[in-house]
Design an enzyme around this catalytic site. Structure first.
Site, PDB file in Angstrom:
ATOM      1  N   ARG A 186      19.554   5.657  -1.178  1.00 57.05           N
ATOM      2  CA  ARG A 186      20.664   5.367  -2.073  1.00 57.05           C
ATOM      3  C   ARG A 186      21.667   4.364  -1.735  1.00 57.05           C
ATOM      4  NH1 ARG A 186      20.620   8.894  -6.113  1.00 57.05           N
ATOM      5  NH2 ARG A 186      22.537   8.564  -6.558  1.00 57.05           N
ATOM      6  N   LYS A 243      15.232  -1.252  -3.045  1.00 59.08           N
ATOM      7  CA  LYS A 243      15.094  -2.575  -3.646  1.00 59.08           C
ATOM      8  C   LYS A 243      14.892  -3.797  -2.693  1.00 59.08           C
ATOM      9  CE  LYS A 243      16.975  -1.737  -8.113  1.00 59.08           C
ATOM     10  NZ  LYS A 243      18.011  -1.968  -9.097  1.00 59.08           N
ATOM     11  N   ALA A 267       0.832  -1.290   0.073  1.00 56.23           N
ATOM     12  CA  ALA A 267      -0.016   0.035   0.100  1.00 56.23           C
ATOM     13  C   ALA A 267       0.947   1.177   0.042  1.00 56.23           C
ATOM     14  CB  ALA A 267      -0.788   0.089   1.246  1.00 56.23           C
ATOM     15  N   CYS A 268       1.639   1.352   1.099  1.00 55.64           N
ATOM     16  CA  CYS A 268       2.956   2.441   1.257  1.00 55.64           C
ATOM     17  C   CYS A 268       4.189   1.908   1.269  1.00 55.64           C
ATOM     18  CB  CYS A 268       2.403   3.381   2.184  1.00 55.64           C
ATOM     19  SG  CYS A 268       1.037   4.520   1.886  1.00 55.64           S
ATOM     20  N   ILE A 269       5.090   2.458   0.868  1.00 58.65           N
ATOM     21  CA  ILE A 269       6.557   1.824   1.285  1.00 58.65           C
ATOM     22  C   ILE A 269       7.384   3.384   1.049  1.00 58.65           C
ATOM     23  CG2 ILE A 269       6.786   1.930  -1.386  1.00 58.65           C
ATOM     24  CD1 ILE A 269       8.495  -0.591  -0.944  1.00 58.65           C
ATOM     25  N   LEU A 270       8.272   3.193   2.043  1.00 60.77           N
ATOM     26  CA  LEU A 270       9.390   4.307   2.334  1.00 60.77           C
ATOM     27  C   LEU A 270      10.549   3.746   2.921  1.00 60.77           C
ATOM     28  CD1 LEU A 270       9.760   7.644   2.675  1.00 60.77           C
ATOM     29  CD2 LEU A 270       8.900   7.103   5.064  1.00 60.77           C
ATOM     30  N   THR A 271      11.685   4.312   2.362  1.00 53.18           N
ATOM     31  CA  THR A 271      12.907   4.098   2.987  1.00 53.18           C
ATOM     32  C   THR A 271      13.343   5.570   3.408  1.00 53.18           C
ATOM     33  OG1 THR A 271      13.388   2.655   1.464  1.00 53.18           O
ATOM     34  CG2 THR A 271      15.407   3.672   2.729  1.00 53.18           C
ATOM     35  N   SER A 278       5.037   6.902  -5.739  1.00 54.95           N
ATOM     36  CA  SER A 278       5.720   8.396  -5.757  1.00 54.95           C
ATOM     37  C   SER A 278       6.902   8.385  -7.092  1.00 54.95           C
ATOM     38  CB  SER A 278       6.292   8.723  -4.401  1.00 54.95           C
ATOM     39  OG  SER A 278       7.493   7.708  -4.252  1.00 54.95           O
ATOM     40  N   GLU A 285       0.075  -0.669  -4.932  1.00 54.86           N
ATOM     41  CA  GLU A 285      -0.899   0.340  -5.025  1.00 54.86           C
ATOM     42  C   GLU A 285      -0.536   1.439  -5.826  1.00 54.86           C
ATOM     43  OE1 GLU A 285      -4.149   2.587  -2.181  1.00 54.86           O
ATOM     44  OE2 GLU A 285      -3.023   1.013  -1.497  1.00 54.86           O
TER      45      GLU A 285
END
Length: 485
Positions: free
Chosen positions: A354, A359, A344-348, A383, A379
Site C-alpha cells: 500500500r 506497481k 512468474a511470481c511477484i510479491l511485495t 493472486s 503468468e
C-alpha cells in the site's frame, strides 16, 4: 449377552459445552483480540487442535467464517466462547465406520482386509511432507479474448463487456462505471482469497505464525514448507540480507555478528536515489533464491517455486540506508518462456504494501520487456492482490498513452509502445468501456470520465521507473545452459 457399543453422536445445534468436548469442525465464536477490554467476537471454524494434558492449554487453529483465509490463526482456550457451539454433522461414512468398529467389540474378529488397512493407516506419518509446488495452468476462465474479436458482431462484444466491467470496481475505479456495486466486489476479495487451483495447498494449516525480519514483526498468511524445527517456534527470525531462518533469538544474534552480506547476491542493474534493483541467477545463487521462495510462500498461496530455482531469474527491489540494501519485493522470470511471460511470481512484502511498490515492480518488468523489444504478460493465475495491481497498472498506462497521443492509433500500436500484450490491451479497453461500434467497425473512444480520472491520477505524487537509470543487457543462454528446462 453382549450389547453392541456405539459412540454417541455429537449434537449439531448451538449448545453450551466444556473445553474437552471441542473437536475439529466445531463452529463457535472467537474473541478477535487478546485485549480484555475489547470483547469483539467473530464466528469461526476449528481446523486443527494441538492437544495438551490440560485441555485449557490446548491451541486451536481457526478459520473466521466469511473472511479471507490469510486471517486464519492459532488461538488459546480463553478466547473461545463455549456457550454457542455448533458441532459438525456426522456423515454417512463416519456412521458406517462406527458400525464396522463395533462388530469387533462384540467379540467377532474384524476381517483380514480391515486389519491390513488399519496397519497401513497407522504407518502413515502424521506430519505432512511438503510436496513440490507445481506450476499451474497458463490460462484461466474469463481470460482476454484475441484481437480478432474486433471483427465479431456487436452483440458478442456487448456480452463480453458486461462481464469484464465487474473487475473495474475492485480496483477502486467506481467513478468510471457507477452502475456496479463496489461493496460486492470488495466482499468477493475479502472472502474468496487468492485464485488457488492446488487443492493440497488449500488444506494445509499455516505452520508459522509470525516472523521478524529487520526491524519489522510480520504476521504470516499461509503455509510455507520450512523445516519442521521452525514450526515449533512462536517466532521465526529471518536475516534480512541472506534470508536465513532461525528458530531462536540467540542463534539469530550470533549469525548477525558473522553475516557480512549487505545486499542481494547479484548484479545491480538499476539505482535511483535509495531505490535499487538486482538481477540474480537462480542457478548461481541457489541457497539465497530458495530462501527467498520460502519467505514469499508465507504470503502467497496460489503458486510459487521452491526447490527448482535453476530455470529462473530473480529481480529484487531494495531500499538503501546506512545499514545496507533492505528487501522490499521481487519478481521471478523464466529464462526461456514459450508463452512470453515476463513475470512468474511477484510479491511485495507486507510491511511495504500500500505504498506503490507493487506497481513499481510491475512497471520495472515491462521496462525490461521494452529493452528486449518484446511484449509480456504475467503468468496466470494471479493472486487477488496481484490481479488488482496489474489491472490498475494496465488502466493507468493505457489511459496515459491515449491521453497524450494525438491522431489515430490501434491495439497493435498501444501494445508496441507499452509492451503490454494485445490480449491484455483489449481486455483493459473492454473493462474501461472504451470500445465503440461505429459504422460497421470498432473504434477507441476516450470519454470525459476517463479523462477526468487520468488528470486526477496525474496529480498524485508517485515514484516511477526512470529508463535512463536502467543499466541492463538482456541475458542470452546457450542450449547447454538451458538443458535443465
Amino acid at each position: 449377552m453382549h450389547t453392541r457399543a456405539t459412540s454417541p453422536e455429537p449434537p449439531t445445534g448451538g449448545i453450551s459445552v466444556n473445553v474437552s468436548q471441542i473437536v475439529v469442525g466445531c463452529k463457535l465464536s472467537i474473541q478477535k483480540s487478546d485485549v480484555p477490554d475489547e470483547k469483539t467476537y467473530q464466528r469461526a471454524e476449528i481446523l486443527m487442535i494441538r492437544s495438551n494434558e490440560n485441555p485449557e492449554l490446548n491451541l486451536y487453529y481457526v478459520h473466521y467464517i466469511g473472511f479471507n483465509k490469510r486471517l486464519d490463526e492459532w488461538v488459546t482456550f480463553n478466547r473461545l466462547k463455549l456457550d454457542d457451539v455448533e458441532f459438525p454433522k456426522p456423515t454417512k461414512a463416519s456412521k458406517k465406520k462406527a458400525n464396522t468398529i463395533s462388530t469387533s467389540i462384540d467379540g467377532t474378529p474384524p476381517p483380514e482386509n480391515i486389519r491390513k488397512r488399519k496397519r497401513q493407516i497407522d504407518s502413515t506419518p502424521q506430519t505432512p511432507v511438503p510436496l513440490p509446488l507445481p506450476h499451474l495452468a497458463d490460462t484461466t476462465p474469463g481470460s482476454p479474448l484475441p484481437t480478432d474479436i474486433l471483427k465479431m458482431k456487436k452483440e458478442t462484444s456487448e456480452d463480453s463487456k458486461s462481464e469484464d466491467k465487474k473487475d473495474l470496481d475492485s480496483i477502486d475505479q467506481l467513478e468510471l462505471l457507477p452502475t456496479f456495486s463496489k461493496e460486492k466486489e470488495i466482499e468477493k476479495l475479502r472472502t474468496s482469497g487468492s485464485m488457488t487451483q492446488c487443492v493440497a495447498e488449500i488444506a494445509r494449516v499455516k505452520n508459522i505464525n509470525s516472523i521478524e525480519i529487520g526491524e519489522h514483526l510480520v504476521d504470516t498468511w499461509y503455509f510455507s514448507p520450512y523445516p519442521e524445527e521452525f514450526t515449533r517456534s512462536l517466532l521465526v527470525y529471518i536475516c534480512e540480507f541472506c534470508l536465513e531462518p532461525f528458530g531462536s533469538k540467540r542463534c539469530f544474534q550470533r549469525h548477525r555478528l558473522k553475516c557480512t552480506l549487505q545486499h542481494p547476491p547479484g548484479n545491480e542493474i538499476y539505482r535511483k536515489d535509495d531505490l535499487s534493483f538486482f538481477e540474480i541467477d537462480g542457478r548461481k545463487q541457489k541457497r539465497w533464491c530458495r530462501n527467498l521462495c520460502l519467505l514469499s510462500k508465507l504470503f502467497l498461496d496460489h503458486k510459487t517455486l521452491y526447490y527448482d530455482v535453476d530455470p529462473f531469474l530473480f529481480y529484487v527491489m531494495t531500499k538503501t540506508d546506512k545499514l545496507g540494501y533492505h528487501l522490499v519485493g521481487y519478481f521471478s522470470k523464466e529464462k526461456e518462456s514459450a508463452e512470453n511471460y515476463n513475470v512468474a511470481c511477484i510479491l511485495t512484502l507486507p510491511q511495504y504494501q500500500r505504498k506503490g511498490f507493487g506497481k513499481l515492480l510491475i512497471s520495472f518488468s515491462y521496462e525490461l520487456s521494452k529493452t528486449e523489444g518484446k511484449t509480456g504478460s504475467p503468468e496466470k493465475p494471479l493472486s487477488d492482490l496481484g490481479l488488482l495491481s496489474y489491472r490498475s497498472y494496465w488502466i493507468d498506462t493505457i489511459l496515459a498513452y491515449l491521453y497524450n497521443h494525438k491522431g489515430e492509433t490501434s491495439i497493435n500500436e498501444i501494445s508496441r509502445v507499452t509492451s503490454i500484450t494485445n490480449d491484455d490491451v483489449l481486455h483493459t479497453l473492454q473493462t474501461l468501456d472504451l470500445l465503440r461500434y461505429y459504422k460497421g467497425s470498432f473504434i477507441i473512444c476516450l470519454s470525459d470520465k476517463n479523462i477526468e480520472y487520468h488528470e486526477k491520477n496525474m496529480k498524485k505524487k508517485r515514484v516511477t521507473i526512470d529508463p535512463a537509470y536502467l543499466k541492463w543487457t538482456p541475458p542470452h543462454f546457450t542450449a547447454s545452459q538451458l538443458r535443465f528446462i
